[in-house]
Design an enzyme around this catalytic site. Structure first.
Site, PDB file in Angstrom:
ATOM      1  N   ASP A  63       0.963  -1.224   0.161  1.00  0.00           N
ATOM      2  CA  ASP A  63       0.014  -0.020  -0.043  1.00  0.00           C
ATOM      3  C   ASP A  63       0.767   1.121  -0.125  1.00  0.00           C
ATOM      4  OD1 ASP A  63      -2.780  -1.045   0.114  1.00  0.00           O
ATOM      5  OD2 ASP A  63      -1.981  -1.710   2.169  1.00  0.00           O
ATOM      6  N   LYS A 117      15.078 -40.202   8.286  1.00  0.00           N
ATOM      7  CA  LYS A 117      15.375 -39.561   7.026  1.00  0.00           C
ATOM      8  C   LYS A 117      14.192 -38.728   6.621  1.00  0.00           C
ATOM      9  CE  LYS A 117      17.003 -40.473   2.410  1.00  0.00           C
ATOM     10  NZ  LYS A 117      16.288 -39.455   1.839  1.00  0.00           N
ATOM     11  N   GLU A 149      10.121 -42.523   5.069  1.00  0.00           N
ATOM     12  CA  GLU A 149      10.894 -43.168   3.926  1.00  0.00           C
ATOM     13  C   GLU A 149      11.963 -43.931   4.336  1.00  0.00           C
ATOM     14  OE1 GLU A 149      13.527 -40.937   0.480  1.00  0.00           O
ATOM     15  OE2 GLU A 149      13.042 -39.801   2.326  1.00  0.00           O
ATOM     16  N   PHE A 170      39.203 -22.525 -33.638  1.00  0.00           N
ATOM     17  CA  PHE A 170      38.235 -22.552 -32.427  1.00  0.00           C
ATOM     18  C   PHE A 170      37.065 -23.471 -32.957  1.00  0.00           C
ATOM     19  CE2 PHE A 170      40.511 -19.191 -30.355  1.00  0.00           C
ATOM     20  CZ  PHE A 170      40.578 -19.780 -29.053  1.00  0.00           C
ATOM     21  N   GLY A 184      49.547 -19.493 -18.986  1.00  0.00           N
ATOM     22  CA  GLY A 184      50.073 -20.402 -20.078  1.00  0.00           C
ATOM     23  C   GLY A 184      51.153 -19.538 -20.954  1.00  0.00           C
ATOM     24  N   GLY A 185      50.969 -18.198 -20.741  1.00  0.00           N
ATOM     25  CA  GLY A 185      51.830 -17.263 -21.490  1.00  0.00           C
ATOM     26  C   GLY A 185      52.686 -16.490 -20.465  1.00  0.00           C
ATOM     27  N   MET A 202      49.103 -13.237 -15.827  1.00  0.00           N
ATOM     28  CA  MET A 202      48.528 -14.134 -14.651  1.00  0.00           C
ATOM     29  C   MET A 202      47.025 -13.488 -14.658  1.00  0.00           C
ATOM     30  SD  MET A 202      49.495 -13.547 -10.665  1.00  0.00           S
ATOM     31  CE  MET A 202      51.101 -14.095 -10.685  1.00  0.00           C
ATOM     32  N   HIS A 203      46.326 -14.602 -14.393  1.00  0.00           N
ATOM     33  CA  HIS A 203      44.818 -14.516 -14.207  1.00  0.00           C
ATOM     34  C   HIS A 203      44.578 -14.632 -12.540  1.00  0.00           C
ATOM     35  CE1 HIS A 203      43.440 -16.258 -18.336  1.00  0.00           C
ATOM     36  NE2 HIS A 203      44.053 -14.933 -18.547  1.00  0.00           N
TER      37      HIS A 203
END
Length: 789
Positions: free
Chosen positions: A48, A247, A392, A640, A736-737, A740-741
């Site tokens: 409201d 359970k 169960e 790719f 890989g190069g 840095m990531h």
């Protein structure tokens, strides 16, 4: 009298709502007046909106609530004027009164009229413009009367584009009182606000059992899971090495309590507290300021037994008004059975019985919260008692077990009723509306196989809602490698939805006998659906759950360590055809040199990926791959490939996304199959199937511009310091190069655009702080040498 309708509808000796006070002179041309928004859970949930005009509160009922999103137009139905005193009202209107239900003072503040017309003139014209300055709502709005609609009382509430606008803003994500901080459930139950929740401030290490470790509260924890077994352990001796619990047949929930706030997380990591608003009162029943509890949300039948079919409507409904209605008509119960964190201490290395003892000491059972008791002694007797009660099954847990975020043999489930989850792979045509039966699948050694069809357990409403859910997933591609023998026409769907089915037994050919549909499972990932075989019947499915194959080699499950073993492809043969994960693979050109400088061959690449499969597959799981293929080795031409070729093996998992069939690598066989195609490196999406629009980490890429590597390290450490200020974790990874990531894990609830914007903000902050270290132009030719991009 402007408040005549308001007074006529209410008996003020029976309702806490304020009666009209003395008539207040009109505010005239006052530049600012009061406004409020109340969240009202009456017969239906609505909001409201009330604005002070002429000494009263002009009022509109807004069914879906106001929003800060300019793209959203909200219906607002004008109702009777309310007294100014109503702007401070919060409480519960008793049954039998007009508007019975709980009222939350959701927002409040001042507003400013826009334009040169008075409020009365704008209302008369049907175009009311104003600027709100509230605790939640801010910026410019307009109420526009809709012509030729209803009784002339239907308006549209519009948000203007201004600095306060937010795309996708949802009032339901801000559903706490602006007056008391309470939830709607706390107001409805007349529970006061928690001023100083819990007693954690006085918690001391000496009060806690051995194994408790001082630590920040984790933002996320993967739940511990159990293996299926045929009978309770230690039955003959009645050993107390094991404890037994009921359970509960419901939805698993990890509960994060943080200073009066609660967050519920499903087993696949998705928040879902909005589905169960009645559980917002949990902090009142836990003597802690911060805690993480493990439990099960269940719906109980008239005998107090959990029933999955009864909780199914709560899973299916997401509309806030429908959720609010169900929370009152079909409330759930949370059964809490474990305590993982308490007031600054991580308890996961504490023995189970000690965790449960501590949990019971801080839990005050309430109408919606219960402690899941445990029992010692003869497990067979407990199982028989559960059978007589129509439950169960039961859980058996090693009393000294630590809490591990994986499937563990320290926790066992013994089922009385055969019941488990299956992947919905299609539906058949039948004599009734929508569909005849659901086609079910189950993963066997990473391969989706047909488990049978289920055609019972549906009512008309359920048939319609499931069909509506499955229609967008329809595909011409069969999800099974082998065509199942189904006489009726089948509409195949992408295997993304999961359901629970009970059945009498498995047939010798691996099909379900007498299956009955129980409900959908939005909290279970399709890849979790493997055949549950008790210990006495362990087969390939049981091996897949442990993460190891027959020879003991590690399979691709999170947290697995690669096993030490001989190379997969010894010798000098040009080809090989090993069987991996049940798939016969043909490897060719094994002596082809892939790394000319080092002399590494295709065989070496395959052996390497075989050795590290246990580490890399968990990262690749459920992520569509853009394949980067090097047919002539790492220094040759590459290309790719996104669309899976027709020549690809039929057992590969493919996911159809945006008109493209992407390969998904969920196991070692797929990883090696792709390596044989010359995929030396993989390019996975930053999100997973089930939440493709939301990445689960943010990536910051640091590229050197002819600078030494120590500058990359310095840049990464600077970013890390910014993340520390935000209490975020970041993980470095070489590219890989020569760059840095930095990976920043996040919950998969944000869009790619939001993640990208956050990364850009971090980048701009560090670049501004250290212009001597960073270069920012996007064009490579314009970047400064000796710096980091």
């Amino acid at each position: 009298m402007p408040l005549h309708d308001y007074a006529r509808k209410r008996k003020f000796d029976r309702t806490p709502e304020p009666p009209p006070g003395p008539e207040v002179p009109a505010a005239g041309g006052a530049p600012r007046a009061v406004f409020c928004v109340q969240r009202h859970h009456a017969r239906r949930l609505h909001y409201d909106l009330r604005l002070e005009v002429g000494g009263t509160l002009k009022s509109w009922a807004v069914p879906k609530g106001p929003t800060l999103d300019p793209a959203e137009k909200r219906l607002a139905v004008m109702v009777e004027d309310h007294p100014l005193e109503y702007g401070g009202f919060e409480g519960t209107i008793p049954e039998g009164n007009y508007g019975a239900g709980s009222v939350m003072l959701w927002d409040r503040g001042l507003y400013e009229l826009l334009g040169d017309k008075t409020a009365e003139q704008q209302l008369e014209r049907g175009d009311f413009k104003f600027r709100l300055d509230g605790e939640k709502l801010q910026g410019e709005f307009a109420l526009v009367r809709m012509k030729n609609r209803g009784k002339g009382n239907e308006w549209l509430l519009l948000k203007k584009k201004d600095p306060f606008a937010q795309i996708g803003w949802d009032a339901e994500k801000h559903s706490r009182s602006a007056l008391t901080g309470r939830t709607q459930e706390e107001i409805a139950r007349e529970i006061p606000a928690l001023d100083t929740p819990g007693t954690g401030k006085t918690r001391r290490r000496g009060d806690l059992p051995a194994g408790a470790a001082r630590a920040e509260m984790p933002a996320a924890i993967a739940p511990m899971q159990a293996f299926a077994t045929a009978a309770p352990p230690g039955s003959a001796s009645g050993t107390e090495d094991w404890v037994y619990e009921v359970k509960w047949d419901g939805i698993r929930a990890l509960c994060f309590l943080d200073h009066g706030q609660i967050r519920l997380v499903s087993r696949n990591g998705n928040p879902f507290e909005a589905q169960y608003p009645e559980l917002s009162i949990l902090p009142h029943y836990i003597a802690a300021e911060t805690a993480i509890l493990d439990g099960e949300i269940a719906a109980l039948d008239e005998r107090g037994r959990p029933s999955f079919s009864l909780i199914q409507p709560r899973i299916m409904v997401s509309d806030a008004s429908a959720v609010a209605h169900l929370s009152r008509s079909r409330p759930v119960t949370l059964f809490v059975f474990d305590l993982l964190y308490l007031d600054g201490y991580d308890l996961r290395q504490v023995p189970l019985v000690e965790r449960k003892r501590l949990l019971e000491s801080i839990l005050k059972p309430g109408p919606l919260i219960r402690y899941s008791e445990h029992f010692t002694g003869n497990g067979e007797q407990f199982l028989e008692a559960a059978r007589q009660q129509g439950l169960e099954g039961i859980m058996a847990k090693r009393a000294a077990s630590r809490y591990e975020s994986k499937r563990s043999r320290d926790w066992l489930k013994i089922k009385i009723v055969n019941q488990q989850e299956f992947v919905i792979c299609g539906y058949t045509q039948g004599d009734r509306d929508y569909f005849g039966a659901l086609v079910l699948g189950i993963y066997d050694q990473g391969k989706l196989t047909w488990a049978g069809n289920v055609g019972t357990g549906f009512d008309q409403r359920l048939l319609e809602s499931i069909h509506r859910l499955l229609e967008p997933l329809a595909t011409s591609r069969r999800p099974f490698a082998e065509a199942p023998k189904i006489p009726q026409p089948v509409t195949w769907v992408r295997p993304e939805q999961v359901c629970t089915v009970k059945f009498s037994e498995w047939t010798p050919d691996g099909r379900l006998r007498a299956p009955v549909f129980l409900g959908l499972r939005l909290d279970v990932e399709p890849q979790e659906c493997v055949r549950e075989s008790p210990d006495g019947e362990r087969g390939r499915e049981g091996e897949r759950e442990t993460g190891r194959g027959r020879e003991g080699e590690t399979r691709g499950r999170a947290g697995a360590e690669p096993a030490l073993r001989a190379p997969l492809l010894p010798g000098k043969a040009e080809t090989a055809t090993p069987t991996i994960d049940g798939q016969r693979l043909k490897f060719t050109n094994l002596n082809k040199v892939y790394y000319p400088r080092e002399g590494y061959t295709k065989r070496d690449v395959l052996d390497y990926y075989d050795a590290v499969a246990g580490l890399i597959v968990p990262h690749l799981q459920d992520r569509p791959l853009s394949l980067k293929r090097y047919p002539d080795g790492i220094e040759g031409e590459y290309f790719f490939q996104k669309q899976a070729a027709e020549s690809f093996a039929p057992w590969l998992r493919l996911e159809h996304v945006e008109e493209t069939d992407f390969v998904v690598c969920d196991d070692r066989a797929t990883l090696l199959y792709l390596a044989n195609l010359g995929c030396i490196d993989q390019n996975p999406w930053m999100s997973r199937i089930g939440s493709l629009a939301s990445p689960d980490f943010i990536l910051i890429d640091l590229d050197p511009q002819e600078c030494p590597y120590n500058r990359i390290v310095e840049a990464a450490q600077l970013v890390r310091r910014k993340l520390d200020l935000l209490e975020l974790e970041g993980y470095p990874k070489t590219t890989g190069g020569d760059g840095m990531h930095l990976y920043i894990p996040i919950e998969p609830r944000y869009t790619y655009e939001q993640a990208r914007t956050f990364a850009e903000i971090i980048a701009r902050l560090v670049a501004t702080e250290r212009p001597d270290l960073f270069t920012t132009p996007r064009a490579v030719s314009r970047r400064e040498k000796g710096k980091v991009y």
